[in-house]
Design a protein around this motif. Sequence first.
Motif, mmCIF file in Angstrom:
data_model
loop_
_atom_site.group_PDB
_atom_site.id
_atom_site.type_symbol
_atom_site.label_atom_id
_atom_site.label_comp_id
_atom_site.label_asym_id
_atom_site.label_seq_id
_atom_site.Cartn_x
_atom_site.Cartn_y
_atom_site.Cartn_z
ATOM 1 N N ALA A 69 9.028 -0.047 6.538
ATOM 2 C CA ALA A 69 8.854 -1.270 7.330
ATOM 3 C C ALA A 69 8.571 -0.926 8.787
ATOM 4 O O ALA A 69 7.805 -1.629 9.460
ATOM 5 N N GLN A 70 9.167 0.164 9.283
ATOM 6 C CA GLN A 70 8.872 0.598 10.651
ATOM 7 C C GLN A 70 7.401 0.968 10.798
ATOM 8 O O GLN A 70 6.768 0.674 11.815
ATOM 9 N N TRP A 123 11.214 7.680 -2.847
ATOM 10 C CA TRP A 123 12.528 7.059 -2.724
ATOM 11 C C TRP A 123 12.942 6.501 -4.080
ATOM 12 O O TRP A 123 12.111 6.306 -4.967
ATOM 13 N N PRO A 124 14.247 6.240 -4.280
ATOM 14 C CA PRO A 124 14.734 5.779 -5.588
ATOM 15 C C PRO A 124 14.166 4.419 -5.978
ATOM 16 O O PRO A 124 13.773 3.611 -5.121
ATOM 17 N N GLN A 125 14.148 4.158 -7.291
ATOM 18 C CA GLN A 125 13.580 2.914 -7.805
ATOM 19 C C GLN A 125 14.370 1.689 -7.370
ATOM 20 O O GLN A 125 13.818 0.592 -7.285
ATOM 21 N N TRP A 126 15.689 1.857 -7.108
ATOM 22 C CA TRP A 126 16.495 0.690 -6.745
ATOM 23 C C TRP A 126 16.223 0.199 -5.331
ATOM 24 O O TRP A 126 16.718 -0.849 -4.933
ATOM 25 N N CYS A 127 15.461 0.951 -4.578
ATOM 26 C CA CYS A 127 15.069 0.534 -3.217
ATOM 27 C C CYS A 127 13.615 0.088 -3.259
ATOM 28 O O CYS A 127 12.734 0.856 -3.645
ATOM 29 N N PHE A 128 13.355 -1.149 -2.860
ATOM 30 C CA PHE A 128 11.970 -1.644 -2.899
ATOM 31 C C PHE A 128 11.117 -0.920 -1.877
ATOM 32 O O PHE A 128 10.038 -0.410 -2.188
ATOM 33 N N ILE A 129 11.569 -0.891 -0.632
ATOM 34 C CA ILE A 129 10.859 -0.185 0.434
ATOM 35 C C ILE A 129 11.893 0.278 1.458
ATOM 36 O O ILE A 129 12.723 -0.516 1.894
ATOM 37 N N ASP A 152 13.355 -5.694 13.927
ATOM 38 C CA ASP A 152 12.377 -6.421 13.106
ATOM 39 C C ASP A 152 12.055 -5.641 11.843
ATOM 40 O O ASP A 152 11.847 -6.224 10.768
ATOM 41 N N ALA A 153 12.019 -4.309 11.933
ATOM 42 C CA ALA A 153 11.742 -3.493 10.750
ATOM 43 C C ALA A 153 12.855 -3.647 9.718
ATOM 44 O O ALA A 153 12.588 -3.739 8.513
ATOM 45 N N ALA A 154 14.109 -3.692 10.182
ATOM 46 C CA ALA A 154 15.222 -3.893 9.258
ATOM 47 C C ALA A 154 15.120 -5.253 8.579
ATOM 48 O O ALA A 154 15.400 -5.393 7.378
ATOM 49 N N ARG A 155 14.688 -6.256 9.326
ATOM 50 C CA ARG A 155 14.534 -7.598 8.757
ATOM 51 C C ARG A 155 13.373 -7.626 7.755
ATOM 52 O O ARG A 155 13.475 -8.222 6.683
ATOM 53 N N HIS A 206 0.841 -1.209 0.000
ATOM 54 C CA HIS A 206 0.000 0.000 0.000
ATOM 55 C C HIS A 206 0.874 1.256 0.000
ATOM 56 O O HIS A 206 0.584 2.229 -0.710
ATOM 57 N N MET A 207 1.940 1.243 0.776
ATOM 58 C CA MET A 207 2.846 2.406 0.811
ATOM 59 C C MET A 207 3.468 2.654 -0.552
ATOM 60 O O MET A 207 3.560 3.794 -1.015
ATOM 61 N N ARG A 208 3.919 1.578 -1.211
ATOM 62 C CA ARG A 208 4.555 1.717 -2.519
ATOM 63 C C ARG A 208 3.563 2.216 -3.575
ATOM 64 O O ARG A 208 3.896 3.077 -4.380
ATOM 65 N N ARG A 209 2.371 1.670 -3.556
ATOM 66 C CA ARG A 209 1.414 1.943 -4.633
ATOM 67 C C ARG A 209 0.645 3.251 -4.424
ATOM 68 O O ARG A 209 0.412 3.997 -5.378
#
Length: 354
Positions: free
Chosen positions: A57-58, A46-52, A82-85, A33-36
């Motif tokens: 995640a936090q 954020w740049p395209q090379w980063c998924f999220i 956990d957010a980093a994971r 939802h955040m991405r879309r």
Amino acid sequence: MSSPQFASRETRPRQHLIAAGKLYPKAWADMDHMRRDLRGQAAPDWPQWCFIPIAGAQAAVANDAGIDVALLSALHPDRLADAARLAALAAWRMTQGIYRFDPAIYEAVSQTPVAGDIPDQVFDQLPEWCIYIETPELATHGLTVHGTFAHLEWDVNVQRRELRLLMDCDEGLVPLPVHLGSWSLSEAIDRALTTASVASLARGGRALPGSGAADLRPVVEPIVSLLLYVCSQAGQITGRGGAPGNPVPVRTRRDGWKLFPAEGPRTWEVGTRLGAALRAAYAAEQTGSGGSHAGPRPHVRRAHWHTFLSGPRLNAEGTPLPSTERRAELRWLPPIAVNLADAGDLPATVRPVR
């Protein structure tokens, strides 16, 4: 985020993905939802090379806890790791690529020091948003790393690019940030290992065995070298159905354009062709065969990384161009077969860094 028990035939990274989905059942939908819908509007772009970004995640972790994300570090500091994971697993979920090195290439590359002027832009050539590299028999001081998730992170707070490693250990998934900048990649590793972040991010807040900087470098440096190989030697990655890559959106009636995750893990073989030639070179070194009578005994020199600069040396005014403005090509120079008849079978493939 506890370490799953690997009783089934599922791969280790797949088991971690399943366990994370059970622990945070809404996380994948929240991040989709955040991405879309929120990216660049209610949430930073954020740049395209980063998924999220990990900040995204936090937000998913905070949503699971029923709190505002601004309160996460104060109320649930243990969930920051956990957010980093989750950020790594969310990116890996889309492609689920597992990169398996030829044994000879694995040994040679993992023993190649990360030294010299290596441009960190090579990590922009990651074949997928997040990859999992198998690291068999990689251990130090009681810590065993079975594999590592690797992805690029965009810190939305300081607008900084980072390499993120998520080491798959018996104790759990251990995040390690490697900050990229004007310093060398070797120094970036040193900085990552001396910030004491590894021990503090360990599961449950407990220090991992061998979590000191000097103890961890023998596993972290080989991981980075293997990652450099994947990023710079695209011609050495093989698998069914072409080359690895990120998925493309599919148009749906209900949700419009949508990205779908991979249905399951996919294994990519790394260095198979070069590995066969390298084994032949090692065999010739042991037996002393393949060389000329006039030259020295056949042997294999150590591999190393080397950056070659190309393009114009001078600008329009005739003054020297800084090295940062010239085209850089990172090459892994494999173990060099000396005085062997088939030395030409050990080529160095090139990936330009732009």
